[in-house]
Every structure is written in structure tokens, then in C-alpha cells.
Motif scaffolding. Structure first.
Motif, PDB file in Angstrom:
ATOM      1  N   SER A  15       0.821  -1.217   0.000  1.00 59.37           N
ATOM      2  CA  SER A  15       0.000   0.000   0.000  1.00 59.37           C
ATOM      3  C   SER A  15       0.856   1.269   0.000  1.00 59.37           C
ATOM      4  O   SER A  15       0.412   2.312  -0.469  1.00 59.37           O
ATOM      5  CB  SER A  15      -0.982  -0.012   1.175  1.00 59.37           C
ATOM      6  N   ALA A  16       2.088   1.177   0.477  1.00 61.36           N
ATOM      7  CA  ALA A  16       2.969   2.347   0.465  1.00 61.36           C
ATOM      8  C   ALA A  16       3.233   2.821  -0.966  1.00 61.36           C
ATOM      9  O   ALA A  16       3.608   3.973  -1.181  1.00 61.36           O
ATOM     10  CB  ALA A  16       4.289   2.024   1.159  1.00 61.36           C
ATOM     11  N   GLU A  18       1.003   3.239  -3.313  1.00 56.55           N
ATOM     12  CA  GLU A  18      -0.125   3.983  -3.896  1.00 56.55           C
ATOM     13  C   GLU A  18       0.299   5.412  -4.237  1.00 56.55           C
ATOM     14  O   GLU A  18       0.013   5.914  -5.334  1.00 56.55           O
ATOM     15  CB  GLU A  18      -1.314   4.003  -2.912  1.00 56.55           C
ATOM     16  N   GLY A  19       0.998   6.049  -3.302  1.00 51.51           N
ATOM     17  CA  GLY A  19       1.484   7.409  -3.534  1.00 51.51           C
ATOM     18  C   GLY A  19       2.532   7.455  -4.629  1.00 51.51           C
ATOM     19  O   GLY A  19       2.547   8.360  -5.466  1.00 51.51           O
ATOM     20  N   THR A  51      -5.264   1.035  -5.901  1.00 54.25           N
ATOM     21  CA  THR A  51      -5.801   0.548  -4.627  1.00 54.25           C
ATOM     22  C   THR A  51      -6.635  -0.715  -4.849  1.00 54.25           C
ATOM     23  O   THR A  51      -6.563  -1.665  -4.052  1.00 54.25           O
ATOM     24  CB  THR A  51      -6.639   1.642  -3.933  1.00 54.25           C
ATOM     25  N   ILE A  54      -4.404  -3.640  -4.963  1.00 53.87           N
ATOM     26  CA  ILE A  54      -3.849  -3.990  -3.653  1.00 53.87           C
ATOM     27  C   ILE A  54      -4.914  -4.623  -2.750  1.00 53.87           C
ATOM     28  O   ILE A  54      -4.679  -5.649  -2.117  1.00 53.87           O
ATOM     29  CB  ILE A  54      -3.240  -2.726  -2.989  1.00 53.87           C
TER      30      ILE A  54
ATOM     31  N   ASP B  21      -4.998   8.334   1.305  1.00 50.35           N
ATOM     32  CA  ASP B  21      -5.295   7.201   0.432  1.00 50.35           C
ATOM     33  C   ASP B  21      -5.491   5.969   1.318  1.00 50.35           C
ATOM     34  O   ASP B  21      -5.524   6.089   2.553  1.00 50.35           O
ATOM     35  CB  ASP B  21      -4.206   7.015  -0.641  1.00 50.35           C
ATOM     36  N   HIS B  22      -5.616   4.819   0.704  1.00 51.27           N
ATOM     37  CA  HIS B  22      -5.847   3.588   1.450  1.00 51.27           C
ATOM     38  C   HIS B  22      -4.723   3.328   2.456  1.00 51.27           C
ATOM     39  O   HIS B  22      -4.943   2.843   3.561  1.00 51.27           O
ATOM     40  CB  HIS B  22      -5.993   2.454   0.425  1.00 51.27           C
ATOM     41  N   HIS B  23      -3.493   3.709   2.078  1.00 47.01           N
ATOM     42  CA  HIS B  23      -2.328   3.483   2.932  1.00 47.01           C
ATOM     43  C   HIS B  23      -2.337   4.407   4.156  1.00 47.01           C
ATOM     44  O   HIS B  23      -2.207   3.963   5.292  1.00 47.01           O
ATOM     45  CB  HIS B  23      -1.055   3.697   2.107  1.00 47.01           C
TER      46      HIS B  23
END
Lengths: 147, 111
Positions: A15-16, A18-19, A51, A54, B21-23
């Protein structure tokens, strides 16, 4: 027709990232001088697509997410976000606003956001093999200074 | 980037900043819920004034806190949304669910 420019990037479904994914696409698009609002729309749509990979495609595992972004001569940008995860049994259902299998904290609005912020969203999915989401948007042509 | 929580007179304000965001929503959610369950505020204000980016994970964040506050008999106020955040919130129809306020000065409630 060939795109005038293209980039490909792949990364793990942590998830890190995503950015990282939306920032990378935004950096590639910068050469087209998009407006602030166009860039925000595209970053948001990319974030939703990544997302989904993931949270859904690689739900209990870590896999690879592939992004291909293309710039076309007519001012269109296309971005394909692809995974080799579980696939979607019923794409139409998955795209319904508020429908989610992601649990309480997911709004079920990923595809609705993509559709609202982009001109076109195409989804191809093979259950057990993976999904690809292609996002398209035409950037507004602004007059070039000094002719 | 992240969240700062301010407690005053029964109101808990979460000053959100950076990218949601999701994170990043996960950490914000844990911070807010931990404090809400401990302090039992009457009102939870989510202040978006310093948010640079938000995707639909932010909607999940608001909806989840709305449910939590409802279960505890409190309410949620969504404050100071930048235009791009507001677009997603209205797409979700959340502006009909939670109270939306502009010009809430949460910084000044800090002690």
C-alpha cells in the motif's frame, strides 16, 4: 497509430506504493502541461485503480502491478493499470457505486470516481488471471505563448 | 503528513494533512478511533484544510467515523474541505450524511 511518448513502470502491491504510483504518472504527464485540476483528476483515478489491485486483486498476497501510460498526438492520455491477481467475476457488479467486497472502511466508490474523473474507463478481467483497467482523458489544449 | 488531534470542551478535532489514500487512511483511522473510544466526544470534527490529495479512501474514513460516532451517540462534522476533496465527498453524497462546515478555525482551539 503510435503514441508520441510512453512509459512503463511495475512495482509490488504494497500500500505504500499507492502514492508512488500516482506521483510517477503525474511526473510523466508534466510534459503535456496539464491543468492543476486535470492532474488532480488523473492522480485520483490512478490511485483508485492501484488501490483496487492492492485491496482486491492481490488481497492476501503481494503481486506485481504494471502501469503503462501513453501520450497521444490528439492530446489524449491513456493509462493502463494491470495486475495478475484474482480477477473479477462480475465486472458490471464491481463497477456499481457503493458495491464493495472490501469491508466496512471501503466506500465502494473506486470505479465511480474513475468514471467521474476520466473520459473513459475500460475494464477487462479474467477470473484467476488478472484485471486491466484502462483510463483515458483528453487534456484541454491551451494556447501556446508566443505563437 | 498525517493527523493531529485536539480535544476541547467535548469536541475532538482531527486536523488531517497531506495525502489521504488507502495506505495513510489506516493510520488516521487508528489514531481517531483510539482517542474517540477513550474520550467519548460529543462531536468529532474532521478538518480537511491541510489535505493535498484524497481518493475514495477518504470517503471510507468519513463513513466509518460517522458510524462510530453514531453508535456512541455523537456526531461528525466535516470541515474546511478544499475544492478537490469536496468533489469526491459530493460524488459520494456524503454532504447529505455528515454536517459540512466551512471556515471552522480549529487551529485557534488549540491550547
Amino acid at each position: 497509430m503510435k503514441p508520441k511518448n510512453e512509459m512503463r513502470v511495475s512495482f509490488l502491491s504494497c500500500s505504500a506504493n499507492e502514492g508512488f504510483a500516482r506521483a510517477t504518472v503525474a511526473a510523466f504527464l508534466a510534459q503535456e502541461d496539464p491543468t492543476v485540476s486535470e492532474l488532480a483528476d488523473i492522480k485520483t483515478a490512478v490511485s483508485e485503480a492501484v488501490t483496487n489491485c492492492i485491496v482486491h486483486a492481490y488481497r492476501d498476497t503481494i503481486g506485481i502491478i504494471y502501469i503503462t501510460a501513453k501520450l497521444w498526438n490528439d492530446g489524449v492520455v491513456s493509462i493502463k493499470v494491470r495486475d495478475q491477481g484474482c480477477g473479477i467475476e462480475d465486472v458490471e457488479k464491481a463497477m456499481e457505486p457503493m458495491y464493495t467486497t472490501g469491508g466496512d472502511e471501503r466506500a465502494g466508490l473506486g470505479f465511480a470516481v474513475m468514471q467521474s474523473f476520466m473520459d473513459e474507463v475500460r475494464v477487462k478481467s479474467n477470473p484467476g488471471k488478472g484485471t486491466s483497467v484502462t483510463l483515458r482523458k483528453r487534456l484541454e489544449r491551451r494556447p501556446v505563448a508566443n505563437g | 503528513m498525517g493527523i493531529r488531534l485536539i480535544w476541547k470542551d467535548g469536541t475532538l478535532t482531527g486536523l488531517l494533512s497531506g495525502e489521504i489514500d488507502h495506505h495513510t487512511a489506516k493510520e488516521m483511522r487508528e489514531e481517531i478511533d483510539g482517542t474517540v473510544e477513550k474520550m467519548r466526544p460529543e462531536r468529532l470534527v474532521l478538518d480537511f484544510s491541510e489535505v493535498q490529495f484524497m481518493d475514495s479512501s477518504g470517503i471510507g474514513l468519513i463513513m466509518g467515523r460517522y458510524k462510530l460516532m453514531q453508535a456512541l451517540g455523537g456526531r461528525v462534522v466535516v470541515a474546511n474541505m478544499p475544492e478537490k476533496v469536496e468533489r469526491i465527498v459530493s460524488l459520494a453524497g456524503l454532504d447529505k450524511l455528515a454536517k459540512v462546515e466551512r471556515g471552522v478555525v480549529s487551529h485557534e482551539t488549540e491550547e
